[in-house]
Design a protein around this motif. Sequence first.
Motif, mmCIF file in Angstrom:
data_model
loop_
_atom_site.group_PDB
_atom_site.id
_atom_site.type_symbol
_atom_site.label_atom_id
_atom_site.label_comp_id
_atom_site.label_asym_id
_atom_site.label_seq_id
_atom_site.Cartn_x
_atom_site.Cartn_y
_atom_site.Cartn_z
ATOM 1 N N THR A 136 61.610 43.857 28.790
ATOM 2 C CA THR A 136 62.738 43.138 28.022
ATOM 3 C C THR A 136 63.584 42.463 29.131
ATOM 4 O O THR A 136 63.640 42.737 30.170
ATOM 5 N N THR A 138 67.004 40.044 30.191
ATOM 6 C CA THR A 138 68.712 40.299 30.439
ATOM 7 C C THR A 138 69.438 39.367 29.399
ATOM 8 O O THR A 138 70.571 39.681 29.579
ATOM 9 N N GLY A 220 60.700 35.541 31.257
ATOM 10 C CA GLY A 220 60.042 34.179 32.022
ATOM 11 C C GLY A 220 58.467 34.410 32.418
ATOM 12 O O GLY A 220 57.774 35.287 32.011
ATOM 13 N N GLU A 376 65.197 24.940 32.847
ATOM 14 C CA GLU A 376 65.767 25.637 31.680
ATOM 15 C C GLU A 376 66.929 26.292 32.396
ATOM 16 O O GLU A 376 66.907 27.450 32.774
ATOM 17 N N ILE A 452 59.574 35.933 20.819
ATOM 18 C CA ILE A 452 58.892 34.739 20.337
ATOM 19 C C ILE A 452 57.581 34.385 21.075
ATOM 20 O O ILE A 452 57.681 33.776 22.110
HETATM 21 P P1 NAD Z 1 62.796 37.402 33.623
HETATM 22 O O1 NAD Z 1 61.365 36.805 33.615
HETATM 23 O O2 NAD Z 1 63.575 37.362 34.957
HETATM 24 O O3 NAD Z 1 62.799 38.979 33.135
HETATM 25 C C1 NAD Z 1 62.287 39.377 32.152
HETATM 26 C C2 NAD Z 1 61.681 40.837 32.354
HETATM 27 O O4 NAD Z 1 60.636 40.815 32.877
HETATM 28 C C3 NAD Z 1 62.765 41.722 32.923
HETATM 29 O O5 NAD Z 1 62.656 43.035 32.669
HETATM 30 C C4 NAD Z 1 62.128 41.743 34.420
HETATM 31 O O6 NAD Z 1 62.488 42.914 35.253
HETATM 32 C C5 NAD Z 1 60.525 41.851 34.118
HETATM 33 N N1 NAD Z 1 59.568 41.251 35.128
HETATM 34 C C6 NAD Z 1 59.752 39.949 35.698
HETATM 35 N N2 NAD Z 1 58.660 39.699 36.585
HETATM 36 C C7 NAD Z 1 57.957 40.789 36.278
HETATM 37 C C8 NAD Z 1 56.682 41.104 36.794
HETATM 38 N N3 NAD Z 1 55.975 40.410 37.748
HETATM 39 N N4 NAD Z 1 56.197 42.443 36.571
HETATM 40 C C9 NAD Z 1 56.683 43.154 35.564
HETATM 41 N N5 NAD Z 1 58.103 42.981 35.147
HETATM 42 C C10 NAD Z 1 58.448 41.664 35.468
HETATM 43 O O7 NAD Z 1 63.725 36.816 32.425
HETATM 44 P P2 NAD Z 1 65.186 36.943 32.080
HETATM 45 O O8 NAD Z 1 66.058 36.130 32.869
HETATM 46 O O9 NAD Z 1 65.436 38.473 31.963
HETATM 47 O O10 NAD Z 1 65.180 36.190 30.824
HETATM 48 C C11 NAD Z 1 65.169 34.693 30.618
HETATM 49 C C12 NAD Z 1 63.861 34.298 30.481
HETATM 50 O O11 NAD Z 1 63.259 34.790 29.354
HETATM 51 C C13 NAD Z 1 63.827 32.772 29.989
HETATM 52 O O12 NAD Z 1 62.817 32.102 30.801
HETATM 53 C C14 NAD Z 1 63.837 32.873 28.718
HETATM 54 O O13 NAD Z 1 63.276 31.693 28.120
HETATM 55 C C15 NAD Z 1 62.639 33.865 28.341
HETATM 56 N N6 NAD Z 1 62.807 34.478 27.094
HETATM 57 C C16 NAD Z 1 61.882 34.232 26.066
HETATM 58 C C17 NAD Z 1 61.957 34.930 24.929
HETATM 59 C C18 NAD Z 1 60.953 34.628 23.900
HETATM 60 O O14 NAD Z 1 60.981 35.183 22.842
HETATM 61 N N7 NAD Z 1 59.849 33.864 24.163
HETATM 62 C C19 NAD Z 1 63.208 35.724 24.737
HETATM 63 C C20 NAD Z 1 64.146 36.032 25.513
HETATM 64 C C21 NAD Z 1 64.256 35.288 26.802
#
Ligand code: NAD
Length: 481
Positions: A136, A138, A220, A376, A452
């Motif tokens: 999930t 942040t 992401g 973004e 989503i």
């Molecule tokens: P992020 O990608 O930095 O982190 C999301 C989660 O993935 C975190 O728990 C992180 O620790 C984990 N993570 C990241 N790289 C990983 C890997 N290689 N292996 C395992 N876990 C990993 O994203 P964020 O900054 O927390 O959230 C913002 C991003 O998420 C934006 O790009 C946004 O568009 C997207 N987002 C999408 C949705 C959707 O429903 N499509 C919803 C919320 C956020």
Amino acid sequence: MNEQQIASIVEQVIKGMAAKGATPKASGKYKGVFSTMEEALEAAKTAYKLFRGYSLEQRENMITKIREKIMAEAETMAKMGVEETGMGRVTDKIIKHTLVAEKTPGTEDLQPRAYSGDTGLTLVEMAPFGLIGSITPTTNPSETVLCNSIGMLAGGNCVVFNPHPRAINTSNYAVDLINRAVLEAGGPENVVVSVTKPTLKTADAMIKCPDIKLLVATGGPGVVKTLLSSGKKAIGAGAGNPPVIVDETADIRKAAKDIVAGASFDNNLPCIAEKECFAVASIKDELIHYMTQSGAYLLTKQSDIDKLVKVALTEEECKQGEGCSDRPKRKLMLNKDWVGKDANLFLEAIGITDAPKDTRLIICETTEDHPFVSEELMMPILPIVSVKDVDEAIRLGVKYEHGNRHSAHMHSKNIDNLTKFAREVETTIFVKNAPSYAGIGAGGEGHTTFTIAGPTGEGITSARSFTRQRRCVLVDGFRII
Ligand code: NAD
């Protein structure tokens, strides 16, 4: 002995086995939160064995209790989220939690299907996967844990979370809330679990555990790619960069108000929020005028826009294979310290101190190749690009959505224009004449989600997305006509 009595005996036996020391104890102050991923997985496995024995009605009772608790503790979690992550707005986060409580589907989403014909009856039911591993973000930490939990538990699954490390307290508070609610409703402990210190290593242990049958990535591109490469069934809910188009037929005053409301909601953290605006030249000035009357602050000097770029984005060396062919050596990156901050803080940082205190959004006119358009940002900054006509707007909207197939929005009264953009942009969510959040059920019809799934196609996920179809066939019987 009837079926209910048998189920009750089975439950007692499994509870007895669990009590004999097989289940690890949760560590610290939160229920369902363990020091290691191995302990969390063991606890969830035991919980699932018990949870399988509960009826649909019992699951629904647990979900009702979860909804009550979310409503009661929405403000606590909203404040906790803002304090821990330094991002977003408390009032908007309260709305997001309320939305989760009220509009996340429960077991009613699991409608079975039946085929009846000359050869008998075939039934298709929505069955649990078992244990689901969920990663999930942040940006909506507790909202995602709560919304996913409702859908996944409704589907009969138990869940292992690996939340974002920068939102761990808020996420684990939500894990605790779910467990408290389920226990109060007579369910087993540890139906959802998490760890005290999530890392990429704990994520890896979760992904590789043979008992995890479905993976769900909300975040992401990195996490989506990792989960989709795992060799397991995975749901990917990835990044967006939603364009909003305003053409000359729109109700301009309303479009301006809606865009400011959507783009400034929770300081632009939601992945569905308007991130760049393409306005037809003939109405662009009027649109900007009404935006400034709806809580937006217009930057008119190029030097101020340049200063804002330096605050919002940093430049980094391009690593090999990162595809920076247009900027061979350096690439622009989000300045993570500024994601989700209030508009006024940005204005102060660039030396503007006389903006109204209730400014929610910063707007500025840019060209289409400006980084504010392509990145973004997830900041309350909206670039507005003037275009000669709706066709140019649609071309640029499609270009800067980057093929994410996530979200796009449009203000227009011309059905042909609306249809053309919707067809060409191919996004999971397309909102017409409303703020972007109408797309997840806030002021729009339909259920909500905070996962989503554009890349893998489940769309606006719900209980049904977290189940597998099972078919049961009876030949030459049960047909009553
Ligand atoms: P992020 O990608 O930095 O982190 C999301 C989660 O993935 C975190 O728990 C992180 O620790 C984990 N993570 C990241 N790289 C990983 C890997 N290689 N292996 C395992 N876990 C990993 O994203 P964020 O900054 O927390 O959230 C913002 C991003 O998420 C934006 O790009 C946004 O568009 C997207 N987002 C999408 C949705 C959707 O429903 N499509 C919803 C919320 C956020």
